[in-house]
Design an enzyme around this catalytic site. Sequence first.
Site, short mmCIF file in Angstrom:
data_model
loop_
_atom_site.label_atom_id
_atom_site.label_comp_id
_atom_site.label_asym_id
_atom_site.label_seq_id
_atom_site.Cartn_x
_atom_site.Cartn_y
_atom_site.Cartn_z
N LYS A 35 0.84 -1.20 0.00
CA LYS A 35 0.00 0.00 0.00
C LYS A 35 0.88 1.26 0.00
CE LYS A 35 -3.95 0.40 2.55
NZ LYS A 35 -4.70 0.60 3.81
N LEU A 137 -15.65 12.92 8.97
CA LEU A 137 -15.66 12.92 7.51
C LEU A 137 -16.69 11.94 6.97
CD1 LEU A 137 -11.82 12.47 7.02
CD2 LEU A 137 -13.07 14.60 7.33
N ARG A 138 -17.33 12.31 5.87
CA ARG A 138 -18.21 11.37 5.16
C ARG A 138 -17.50 10.91 3.91
NH1 ARG A 138 -22.63 15.62 4.07
NH2 ARG A 138 -20.68 16.77 4.03
N LEU A 237 -32.86 12.47 6.19
CA LEU A 237 -34.26 12.05 6.32
C LEU A 237 -34.69 11.21 5.12
CD1 LEU A 237 -36.04 15.29 7.67
CD2 LEU A 237 -35.43 13.23 8.94
N GLY A 244 -25.83 1.36 6.08
CA GLY A 244 -24.59 0.62 5.82
C GLY A 244 -23.36 1.48 6.03
N CYS A 247 -18.83 2.71 9.11
CA CYS A 247 -18.87 3.37 10.43
C CYS A 247 -20.14 3.11 11.23
CB CYS A 247 -18.68 4.86 10.24
SG CYS A 247 -17.18 5.24 9.36
N LYS A 250 -20.85 -0.41 12.67
CA LYS A 250 -19.79 -0.79 13.61
C LYS A 250 -19.88 0.03 14.90
CE LYS A 250 -15.66 1.22 12.65
NZ LYS A 250 -15.16 2.04 13.75
#
Length: 423
Positions: A35, A137-138, A237, A244, A247, A250
């Site tokens: 990686k 963060l999204r 909404l 799913g 994050c 979990k």
Amino acid sequence: MRVTVFGCGYVGLVTGACLSELGHDVECIDIDADKVATLQSGIVPFYEPGIDTLLQNKNLSFSTTATAPDLCIIAVGTPLAENGSADLSQVFGVADLIAAMEKPPKAVVMKSTVPPGTSAKIAAQTGLETISNPEFLRQGSAVQDFMQPDRLVIGASSPRGFALMEQLYAPLNLPAERIVNTSTTSAELTKYAANVFLTTKLAFVNELALYCETVGADIDEVTKGIGLDTRIGNQFLQAGPGIGGSCFPKDIRALAFQSKALDHQLEIVQAVIASNDTHQNAMLQKIVDMCGGMVTGKRIAIFGVTFKANTDDLRNSVSTVFIPALQDLGAKITATDPMGAENGKTVFTGVDWVENPYEAAKNADVVVILTEWDLFKALDLARLAQAMHVPRLVDLRNIFDVQKAVQAGFDYDSIGRAGSIKG
Ligand code: UGA
């Protein structure tokens, strides 16, 4: 500042790249040498808008071993252990590395999502001030979320700790009211509280959507009606196939586990987990119902396998539940996803992958929308219907207008909306 970020996963890489953009000297460390080599050659191992250009920053480097920074940021994974707790082995492993550094950093910053009380343990393990600075963060808008955050939450145990973080984030020029200084434990719980609150909101909307079907109301009308109340707000909404991602599922389980272990069970948290499981089953049943109650021998075209749009991530995506379940019931699956196909091929077996959605619909008994990609929203419904022998569409993101879908010739079902015609 000289900053070392441990972990080149999603959070670590976005954090490191954005801090380098803010002018800090950043080295990102990962134990996975392959990686690191990929990142050194400028390739981002996942899809995230805007991150690839930041990788070219001269003050950003990648390595398997750390040098001597001012700050060490821990951004490794905290996956769910089999018993439902957060597995903190990677976090404690990095803390060991930091504790062994010849020249210790000024402080350790905890970015990983960890149960309340963990930063205090890391402070004891390393002998260093440990600051909790959770990320919000999204996926899909992570760079923008980092550069223009709603708020920064900083949990520290000394004025020096807060001052270090002020220095780190000074280039963001955030107004003071958007910086929340707390204890480390409050900061850690704030992260869980935010994710669990949002999950609760979504689970409630999903439940309400199915209730709309029972009483003959329309979820889009109801959410518009409540969303204009500023105390509720109009975001998060949108009814969907189930919650799913890497994050929410979990974190809600990890908080449920900790609360149970502390003999202080959070009842709402437990209920949300159960509600989401029930909702996913109901969504799966919609697909079966559209196939006339039996999917054996039926071909089902799944549109979207990622857990949401603008990511190639399938972690805890409903597709990972629905596709194997439908296969077990005897269905044949065709799938299409603009970004998720490559990962999907490693996750699923026996799926036929097709790039073009119209091709995917050919010979399908039913098309199922699982992800709200713009590509799907822009589909020509009449053309899609023509591609099928009997046009049947289960829209589990409510991306199409009911009347337009019906006019195009579809037997159409969505979530909690009036006027659907079911197969
Ligand atoms: C989430 C949080 O939104 C971030 O603030 C947080 O930093 C991140 O988790 C994390 O802990 O790292 P993310 O997992 O990228 O971000 O995804 P979201 O956009 O929050 O979506 C989560 C799930 O909710 C997806 O399955 C999505 O489809 C679903 N969702 C979201 C809906 O069904 N309806 C909505 O209105 C919004």
